[in-house]
Design a protein around this motif. Structure first.
Motif, PDB file in Angstrom:
ATOM      1  N   SER A   1      13.751 -51.798 -52.266  1.00 34.95           N
ATOM      2  CA  SER A   1      13.114 -52.881 -52.042  1.00 34.95           C
ATOM      3  C   SER A   1      11.535 -52.804 -51.617  1.00 34.95           C
ATOM      4  O   SER A   1      11.306 -52.463 -50.311  1.00 34.95           O
ATOM      5  CB  SER A   1      13.879 -54.007 -50.968  1.00 34.95           C
ATOM      6  OG  SER A   1      13.131 -54.984 -50.782  1.00 34.95           O
ATOM      7  N   LEU A   2      10.824 -52.773 -52.550  1.00 35.99           N
ATOM      8  CA  LEU A   2       9.225 -52.185 -52.191  1.00 35.99           C
ATOM      9  C   LEU A   2       8.681 -53.304 -51.213  1.00 35.99           C
ATOM     10  O   LEU A   2       7.917 -52.953 -50.557  1.00 35.99           O
ATOM     11  CB  LEU A   2       8.603 -52.123 -53.380  1.00 35.99           C
ATOM     12  CG  LEU A   2       8.901 -50.996 -54.434  1.00 35.99           C
ATOM     13  CD1 LEU A   2       8.116 -50.554 -55.559  1.00 35.99           C
ATOM     14  CD2 LEU A   2       8.852 -49.582 -53.459  1.00 35.99           C
ATOM     15  N   ASP A   3       9.078 -54.380 -51.385  1.00 37.99           N
ATOM     16  CA  ASP A   3       8.326 -55.570 -50.450  1.00 37.99           C
ATOM     17  C   ASP A   3       8.757 -55.129 -49.081  1.00 37.99           C
ATOM     18  O   ASP A   3       7.914 -55.354 -48.119  1.00 37.99           O
ATOM     19  CB  ASP A   3       9.040 -56.928 -50.828  1.00 37.99           C
ATOM     20  CG  ASP A   3       8.400 -57.429 -52.005  1.00 37.99           C
ATOM     21  OD1 ASP A   3       7.422 -57.151 -52.594  1.00 37.99           O
ATOM     22  OD2 ASP A   3       9.260 -58.450 -52.773  1.00 37.99           O
TER      23      ASP A   3
ATOM     24  N   LEU B   1      10.475 -44.930 -56.412  1.00 35.50           N
ATOM     25  CA  LEU B   1      11.307 -45.683 -55.526  1.00 35.50           C
ATOM     26  C   LEU B   1      11.675 -46.871 -56.280  1.00 35.50           C
ATOM     27  O   LEU B   1      12.739 -47.412 -55.892  1.00 35.50           O
ATOM     28  CB  LEU B   1      10.409 -45.979 -54.355  1.00 35.50           C
ATOM     29  CG  LEU B   1      10.066 -44.791 -53.326  1.00 35.50           C
ATOM     30  CD1 LEU B   1       9.217 -45.564 -52.304  1.00 35.50           C
ATOM     31  CD2 LEU B   1      11.178 -44.140 -52.838  1.00 35.50           C
ATOM     32  N   ALA B   2      10.921 -47.566 -57.074  1.00 38.00           N
ATOM     33  CA  ALA B   2      11.018 -48.609 -57.787  1.00 38.00           C
ATOM     34  C   ALA B   2      12.342 -48.318 -58.812  1.00 38.00           C
ATOM     35  O   ALA B   2      13.321 -49.254 -58.911  1.00 38.00           O
ATOM     36  CB  ALA B   2      10.150 -49.183 -58.547  1.00 38.00           C
ATOM     37  N   LYS B   3      12.394 -47.134 -59.310  1.00 36.20           N
ATOM     38  CA  LYS B   3      13.472 -46.864 -60.321  1.00 36.20           C
ATOM     39  C   LYS B   3      14.963 -46.633 -59.446  1.00 36.20           C
ATOM     40  O   LYS B   3      15.755 -46.730 -60.123  1.00 36.20           O
ATOM     41  CB  LYS B   3      13.214 -45.562 -61.021  1.00 36.20           C
ATOM     42  CG  LYS B   3      12.110 -45.758 -62.292  1.00 36.20           C
ATOM     43  CD  LYS B   3      11.454 -44.165 -62.462  1.00 36.20           C
ATOM     44  CE  LYS B   3      10.198 -44.667 -63.646  1.00 36.20           C
ATOM     45  NZ  LYS B   3      10.142 -43.094 -64.287  1.00 36.20           N
TER      46      LYS B   3
ATOM     47  N   VAL C   1      21.513 -45.740 -47.352  1.00 34.84           N
ATOM     48  CA  VAL C   1      21.950 -44.197 -47.056  1.00 34.84           C
ATOM     49  C   VAL C   1      21.940 -43.503 -48.557  1.00 34.84           C
ATOM     50  O   VAL C   1      21.478 -42.364 -48.948  1.00 34.84           O
ATOM     51  CB  VAL C   1      23.336 -44.423 -46.536  1.00 34.84           C
ATOM     52  CG1 VAL C   1      23.887 -42.757 -46.580  1.00 34.84           C
ATOM     53  CG2 VAL C   1      23.252 -44.644 -45.027  1.00 34.84           C
ATOM     54  N   ARG C   2      22.406 -44.223 -49.625  1.00 32.34           N
ATOM     55  CA  ARG C   2      22.514 -43.607 -50.938  1.00 32.34           C
ATOM     56  C   ARG C   2      21.035 -43.244 -51.475  1.00 32.34           C
ATOM     57  O   ARG C   2      20.862 -42.178 -52.031  1.00 32.34           O
ATOM     58  CB  ARG C   2      23.399 -44.401 -51.722  1.00 32.34           C
ATOM     59  CG  ARG C   2      24.603 -44.588 -51.715  1.00 32.34           C
ATOM     60  CD  ARG C   2      25.366 -45.299 -52.452  1.00 32.34           C
ATOM     61  NE  ARG C   2      25.383 -44.832 -53.894  1.00 32.34           N
ATOM     62  CZ  ARG C   2      25.720 -45.330 -54.907  1.00 32.34           C
ATOM     63  NH1 ARG C   2      26.273 -46.692 -54.829  1.00 32.34           N
ATOM     64  NH2 ARG C   2      25.835 -44.773 -56.316  1.00 32.34           N
ATOM     65  N   THR C   3      20.147 -44.169 -50.984  1.00 34.82           N
ATOM     66  CA  THR C   3      18.990 -43.970 -51.735  1.00 34.82           C
ATOM     67  C   THR C   3      18.035 -42.848 -50.892  1.00 34.82           C
ATOM     68  O   THR C   3      17.668 -42.156 -51.583  1.00 34.82           O
ATOM     69  CB  THR C   3      17.888 -45.310 -51.447  1.00 34.82           C
ATOM     70  OG1 THR C   3      18.705 -46.426 -52.095  1.00 34.82           O
ATOM     71  CG2 THR C   3      16.498 -44.994 -52.037  1.00 34.82           C
ATOM     72  N   VAL C   4      18.279 -42.768 -49.709  1.00 34.96           N
ATOM     73  CA  VAL C   4      17.847 -41.573 -49.145  1.00 34.96           C
ATOM     74  C   VAL C   4      18.426 -40.147 -49.392  1.00 34.96           C
ATOM     75  O   VAL C   4      17.494 -39.351 -49.612  1.00 34.96           O
ATOM     76  CB  VAL C   4      18.096 -41.643 -47.498  1.00 34.96           C
ATOM     77  CG1 VAL C   4      17.821 -40.483 -46.640  1.00 34.96           C
ATOM     78  CG2 VAL C   4      17.203 -43.129 -46.819  1.00 34.96           C
ATOM     79  N   ASP C   5      19.579 -40.176 -49.653  1.00 35.39           N
ATOM     80  CA  ASP C   5      20.255 -39.239 -50.225  1.00 35.39           C
ATOM     81  C   ASP C   5      19.397 -38.842 -51.579  1.00 35.39           C
ATOM     82  O   ASP C   5      19.379 -37.498 -51.977  1.00 35.39           O
ATOM     83  CB  ASP C   5      21.783 -38.985 -50.317  1.00 35.39           C
ATOM     84  CG  ASP C   5      22.110 -38.978 -48.734  1.00 35.39           C
ATOM     85  OD1 ASP C   5      21.647 -38.544 -47.769  1.00 35.39           O
ATOM     86  OD2 ASP C   5      23.523 -39.602 -48.615  1.00 35.39           O
ATOM     87  N   ARG C   6      19.444 -39.650 -52.422  1.00 35.73           N
ATOM     88  CA  ARG C   6      18.757 -39.384 -53.670  1.00 35.73           C
ATOM     89  C   ARG C   6      17.221 -39.008 -53.533  1.00 35.73           C
ATOM     90  O   ARG C   6      16.751 -38.230 -54.317  1.00 35.73           O
ATOM     91  CB  ARG C   6      18.689 -40.432 -54.548  1.00 35.73           C
ATOM     92  CG  ARG C   6      20.094 -41.166 -54.960  1.00 35.73           C
ATOM     93  CD  ARG C   6      20.153 -42.180 -55.818  1.00 35.73           C
ATOM     94  NE  ARG C   6      21.681 -42.485 -56.228  1.00 35.73           N
ATOM     95  CZ  ARG C   6      21.918 -43.631 -56.879  1.00 35.73           C
ATOM     96  NH1 ARG C   6      20.980 -44.866 -56.692  1.00 35.73           N
ATOM     97  NH2 ARG C   6      22.939 -44.131 -57.196  1.00 35.73           N
TER      98      ARG C   6
END
Length: 417
Positions: free
Chosen positions: A367-369, A361-363, A341-346
């Motif tokens: 989890s890119l895998d 996204l890596a920054k 959720v936090r990543t999506v908001d960012r």
């Protein structure tokens, strides 16, 4: 019996209740009072089996007139019995608090005489702590099954949180193992609490002096693995309770076999990872917009123990993907494995200013895998070609981490010793 002996018995008897946690309640100390509750929750400590005991988690008594097959305190059990007096429990809570052993009280109980009689004694413990000792720490009271709505209204005046346990996912399960209890009765208690919380919340908008009522809301607990009920059944019941009674949390407690238990009960615990998967699925219901029926299928009514529920859903729903990180709405981004959720908001905050790449996204510590096969980014994400790969599931299985030994971590420096 000495208080220490009672504590030993009644604290051990309370360990099966999982719905014990802090809840973000805030209460400042008052002149002449003692203690406060912090918004971030109380400090936690853990028993050797990993259960939280940050509160004084104890039963008023383990005497019980009910005979629930899955409960160690049932009337037909031969466990050693004890009972605190109200004065003893108030004294114990205050003395523990003054010594910084605890930051609050979680109080449940077996049913003595009648549900109302038991509830009255529990309420009196909370009342004396609040009124006689001006105790401002956290109090969580268990709503005794079958207690009257009037007593639940009183309990909420002193407790930060109330919880009425749903016990088992289906009424058929209760009919077999706890025939004295019904979902209708338990949900009636939840409804009474939810209604009062809503009323008080509304009244406080116009009259600030309206007394608080269970300001931290209500929770419940469901036992997992005591009956053949599937994860689909469990999640359907949890979803119904969230929608119907505005619960803060449903706690899932893996069934623990008890000595001299009912022969209808399993002899082994369900795998703890099942409990973990249910909590992950519960999170998806509450914060990610999933519906309970999306997380399992008719053919596989139980959650995958090897993959988290969101990744399992994504593998079954490949036609939903790929999701364009730079254009998709929030609800679609929340369904991408690896995005929280936090990543999506960012991501949504970043999008007006730049086109997002895999490096971005890596920054954000995505989890890119997990995410790469399901997304489009501004750069060339070749990982999306894996979306149609028949072996994608195998590639997404978590790799078992190898914990290095102390000497491996010390490396060369250990050689010279």
């Amino acid at each position: 019996m000495e208080i220490r002996s009672k504590l030993s018995i009644l604290a051990d008897a309370a360990k099966y209740d999982a719905s014990c946690s802090s809840s973000g309640i805030q209460r400042k100390n008052v002149p002449g009072g003692l203690g406060n509750s912090e918004g971030m929750g109380i400090c936690h400590s853990y028993t050797p089996d990993g259960r939280c005991i940050s509160l004084l988690k104890v039963l008023l008594t383990n005497f019980c007139v009910f005979d629930c097959s899955y409960c160690i305190n049932r009337i037909s059990s031969d466990v050693k019995r004890a009972r605190f007096t109200i004065e003893e429990l108030v004294w114990l809570t205050m003395e523990f608090y003054k010594r910084n052993y605890i930051e609050g009280l979680f109080l449940s109980s077996g049913v003595m005489k009648t549900p109302d009689h038991t509830m009255e004694e529990m309420i009196e413990v909370a009342r004396r702590l609040r009124v006689d000792h001006k105790f401002q720490g956290y109090i969580h009271l268990k709503a005794v099954a079958g207690a009257s709505a009037e007593l639940l209204q009183k309990a909420g005046l002193w407790a930060d949180r109330l919880s009425a346990n749903i016990e088992l996912p289906k009424q058929d399960d209760l009919d077999k193992l706890a025939p004295a209890k019904t979902h209708e009765q338990i949900e009636s208690a939840m409804d009474s609490i939810a209604t009062k919380i809503a009323e008080v919340k509304e009244d406080r908008k116009t009259l600030k002096s309206t007394p608080a009522f269970a300001p931290s809301g209500q929770t419940t607990q469901m036992i997992v693995g005591a009956t053949p009920s599937s994860d689909a059944d469990i999640l359907a019941t949890a979803s119904h309770l969230y929608e119907g009674f505005s619960l803060k949390r449903v706690y899932y407690s893996a069934f623990s076999p008890i000595p001299s238990g009912d022969p209808r009960l399993p002899l082994q615990k369900p795998p703890l990872v099942r409990e973990n998967r249910l909590y992950q699925a519960d999170w998806l219901l509450r914060f990610y917009g999933f519906r309970h029926h999306e997380l399992t299928t008719t053919d596989t009514p139980n959650l995958d123990l090897h993959l988290d529920p969101k990744t399992s859903w994504a593998l079954r729903s490949r036609n939903f993907f790929p999701v364009d990180i730079n254009r998709a709405p929030r609800e679609d981004l929340l369904r991408v494995p690896g995005l929280g959720v936090r990543t999506v908001d960012r991501i949504l905050k970043m999008r007006p200013h730049r086109s997002i790449t895999l490096a971005d996204l890596a920054k954000l510590r995505v989890s890119l895998d997990k995410a790469r096969p399901f997304i489009l980014t501004a750069d060339k994400n070749t990982g999306v070609t894996l979306l149609d790969d028949q072996n994608l599931e195998a590639q997404l299985l978590p790799k078992k981490p190898k914990q290095p030994t102390l000497f491996e971590l010390m490396g060369e420096s250990a050689e010279g010793w």
